[in-house]
Motif scaffolding. Sequence first.
Motif, mmCIF file in Angstrom:
data_model
loop_
_atom_site.group_PDB
_atom_site.id
_atom_site.type_symbol
_atom_site.label_atom_id
_atom_site.label_comp_id
_atom_site.label_asym_id
_atom_site.label_seq_id
_atom_site.Cartn_x
_atom_site.Cartn_y
_atom_site.Cartn_z
ATOM 1 N N ASP A 18 0.811 -1.222 0.000
ATOM 2 C CA ASP A 18 0.000 0.000 0.000
ATOM 3 C C ASP A 18 0.843 1.270 0.000
ATOM 4 O O ASP A 18 0.323 2.368 -0.151
ATOM 5 C CB ASP A 18 -0.901 0.038 1.255
ATOM 6 N N LEU A 19 2.132 1.100 0.233
ATOM 7 C CA LEU A 19 3.001 2.268 0.369
ATOM 8 C C LEU A 19 3.492 2.727 -1.014
ATOM 9 O O LEU A 19 4.165 1.979 -1.719
ATOM 10 C CB LEU A 19 4.200 1.873 1.244
ATOM 11 N N HIS A 20 3.111 3.953 -1.378
ATOM 12 C CA HIS A 20 3.480 4.490 -2.696
ATOM 13 C C HIS A 20 4.799 5.248 -2.533
ATOM 14 O O HIS A 20 4.794 6.415 -2.134
ATOM 15 C CB HIS A 20 2.354 5.424 -3.160
ATOM 16 N N VAL A 21 5.935 4.578 -2.792
ATOM 17 C CA VAL A 21 7.233 5.179 -2.423
ATOM 18 C C VAL A 21 7.825 6.086 -3.490
ATOM 19 O O VAL A 21 8.629 6.962 -3.164
ATOM 20 C CB VAL A 21 8.292 4.134 -2.012
ATOM 21 N N LEU A 22 7.464 5.887 -4.750
ATOM 22 C CA LEU A 22 7.855 6.851 -5.791
ATOM 23 C C LEU A 22 6.589 7.236 -6.540
ATOM 24 O O LEU A 22 5.884 6.371 -7.069
ATOM 25 C CB LEU A 22 8.887 6.242 -6.758
ATOM 26 N N PRO A 40 13.479 14.066 3.988
ATOM 27 C CA PRO A 40 13.305 13.332 5.233
ATOM 28 C C PRO A 40 13.381 11.828 5.043
ATOM 29 O O PRO A 40 13.251 11.314 3.923
ATOM 30 C CB PRO A 40 11.912 13.749 5.715
ATOM 31 N N SER A 41 13.580 11.127 6.136
ATOM 32 C CA SER A 41 13.621 9.673 6.132
ATOM 33 C C SER A 41 12.330 9.123 5.537
ATOM 34 O O SER A 41 11.246 9.623 5.829
ATOM 35 C CB SER A 41 13.796 9.214 7.583
ATOM 36 N N GLY A 42 12.470 8.110 4.692
ATOM 37 C CA GLY A 42 11.282 7.496 4.095
ATOM 38 C C GLY A 42 10.778 8.212 2.856
ATOM 39 O O GLY A 42 9.753 7.831 2.282
ATOM 40 N N ALA A 43 11.501 9.241 2.396
ATOM 41 C CA ALA A 43 11.031 10.023 1.243
ATOM 42 C C ALA A 43 11.087 9.241 -0.067
ATOM 43 O O ALA A 43 10.419 9.602 -1.038
ATOM 44 C CB ALA A 43 11.866 11.294 1.114
ATOM 45 N N THR A 198 22.297 12.211 0.420
ATOM 46 C CA THR A 198 23.078 12.487 1.623
ATOM 47 C C THR A 198 22.336 13.429 2.566
ATOM 48 O O THR A 198 21.435 14.155 2.151
ATOM 49 C CB THR A 198 24.454 13.106 1.267
ATOM 50 N N HIS A 199 22.747 13.361 3.823
ATOM 51 C CA HIS A 199 22.263 14.342 4.798
ATOM 52 C C HIS A 199 23.346 15.383 5.082
ATOM 53 O O HIS A 199 23.194 16.198 5.981
ATOM 54 C CB HIS A 199 21.851 13.633 6.098
ATOM 55 N N GLU A 200 24.449 15.316 4.342
ATOM 56 C CA GLU A 200 25.558 16.258 4.540
ATOM 57 C C GLU A 200 25.306 17.526 3.736
ATOM 58 O O GLU A 200 25.627 17.615 2.547
ATOM 59 C CB GLU A 200 26.886 15.610 4.091
HETATM 60 N N1 LIG Z 1 11.911 -3.643 0.441
HETATM 61 C C1 LIG Z 1 10.982 -2.856 1.005
HETATM 62 N N2 LIG Z 1 9.784 -3.356 1.383
HETATM 63 C C2 LIG Z 1 8.836 -2.569 1.938
HETATM 64 N N3 LIG Z 1 8.987 -1.248 2.175
HETATM 65 C C3 LIG Z 1 10.156 -0.706 1.832
HETATM 66 C C4 LIG Z 1 11.225 -1.462 1.227
HETATM 67 N N4 LIG Z 1 12.266 -0.637 1.006
HETATM 68 C C5 LIG Z 1 11.891 0.593 1.428
HETATM 69 N N5 LIG Z 1 10.633 0.566 1.922
HETATM 70 C C6 LIG Z 1 9.867 1.710 2.443
HETATM 71 O O1 LIG Z 1 9.783 2.663 1.396
HETATM 72 C C7 LIG Z 1 9.880 3.996 1.917
HETATM 73 C C8 LIG Z 1 10.997 4.706 1.209
HETATM 74 O O2 LIG Z 1 12.238 4.123 1.601
HETATM 75 P P1 LIG Z 1 13.637 4.713 1.121
HETATM 76 O O3 LIG Z 1 14.696 3.869 1.767
HETATM 77 O O4 LIG Z 1 13.664 4.857 -0.339
HETATM 78 O O5 LIG Z 1 13.612 6.159 1.800
HETATM 79 P P2 LIG Z 1 14.771 7.176 2.029
HETATM 80 O O6 LIG Z 1 14.260 8.513 1.600
HETATM 81 O O7 LIG Z 1 16.015 6.704 1.383
HETATM 82 O O8 LIG Z 1 14.928 7.159 3.621
HETATM 83 P P3 LIG Z 1 16.245 7.218 4.570
HETATM 84 O O9 LIG Z 1 16.744 8.634 4.511
HETATM 85 O O10 LIG Z 1 15.689 6.860 5.916
HETATM 86 O O11 LIG Z 1 17.206 6.209 4.042
HETATM 87 C C9 LIG Z 1 10.092 3.851 3.416
HETATM 88 O O12 LIG Z 1 8.854 4.041 4.059
HETATM 89 C C10 LIG Z 1 10.580 2.425 3.583
HETATM 90 O O13 LIG Z 1 10.208 1.904 4.833
#
Ligand SMILES: Nc1ncnc2c1ncn2[C@@H]1O[C@H](COP(=O)(O)OP(=O)(O)OP(=O)(O)O)[C@@H](O)[C@H]1O
Length: 247
Positions: A18-22, A40-43, A198-200
């Motif tokens: 269900d998670l739309h990551v891109l 941010p984390s998870g972006a 990076t976070h730098e």
């Molecule tokens: N293999 C996977 N299965 C399920 N969810 C995943 C998987 N890989 C990543 N995610 C989820 O997808 C989302 C994006 O993850 P991603 O690692 O690309 O984020 P990020 O911006 O690089 O974060 P960070 O700065 O914490 O590394 C997050 O909510 C992560 O939990």
Amino acid sequence: MTDADLIVLDQVNKRYGDLHVLRNVSLRVRRGEVVVIIGPSGAGKSTLCRAINRLETIDSGTITVDGTPLPEEGRALARLRAEVGMVFQSFNLFAHKTVLDNVVLGQVHVLGKPRAAAEATARALLERVGIGAQAAKFPAQLSGGQQQRVAIARALAMEPKVILFDEPTSALDPEMVNEVLDVMTSLAREGMTMVVVTHEMGFARRAADRVVFMADGEIVEQAGPETFFGSPSSQRAQSFLDKILIH
Ligand SMILES: Nc1ncnc2c1ncn2[C@@H]1O[C@H](COP(=O)(O)OP(=O)(O)OP(=O)(O)O)[C@@H](O)[C@H]1O
């Protein structure tokens, strides 16, 4: 796409359940450009990087490298991974091979170079990243910063068209961060095409041609570092910067 574009992402979507990551991510990276991805984390920053190297599949949209769609498998995929070098947070070196062999093996097995030529290239690259004296050691005998520099030399040995860096300094003790960022800064100045998650922010300010800000799977905005850090155009980027720059 123009000749200047090396990597082109067009309307890329990726879901984990269900998670739309891109979400409809479109991005162009020109030859010689240094693109720094922050957010941010998870972006979705890592997922984006890994999709370009086909370490992740995508659900829809297209990604091309040098005008060619990403290959599915086989030799073409091995070639892509040579052309699109990747440096990870964890260095992923072969623990039972020497530093020299870590930089030699891909050249021999993927590029088909004779061992002697591969060794000469490896020694020159290890010198270039400042660890020529460590060639005969094993990874566990090196500091984290040194291991990460081996990983950079290994990526360079494949004569990549671009190197993707996914949080290359996040696993390092603070005193080792700069030695890796310095190597990356000189690569950037030499004209290497780089995509850097990076976070730098100091690195982003001094080395980026363009900063891409991601949040919730989207590219929210992108601009040159002066514009982005001086006056980001979105509230989301402003509050991200407020949070991280305060400390
Ligand atoms: N293999 C996977 N299965 C399920 N969810 C995943 C998987 N890989 C990543 N995610 C989820 O997808 C989302 C994006 O993850 P991603 O690692 O690309 O984020 P990020 O911006 O690089 O974060 P960070 O700065 O914490 O590394 C997050 O909510 C992560 O939990």
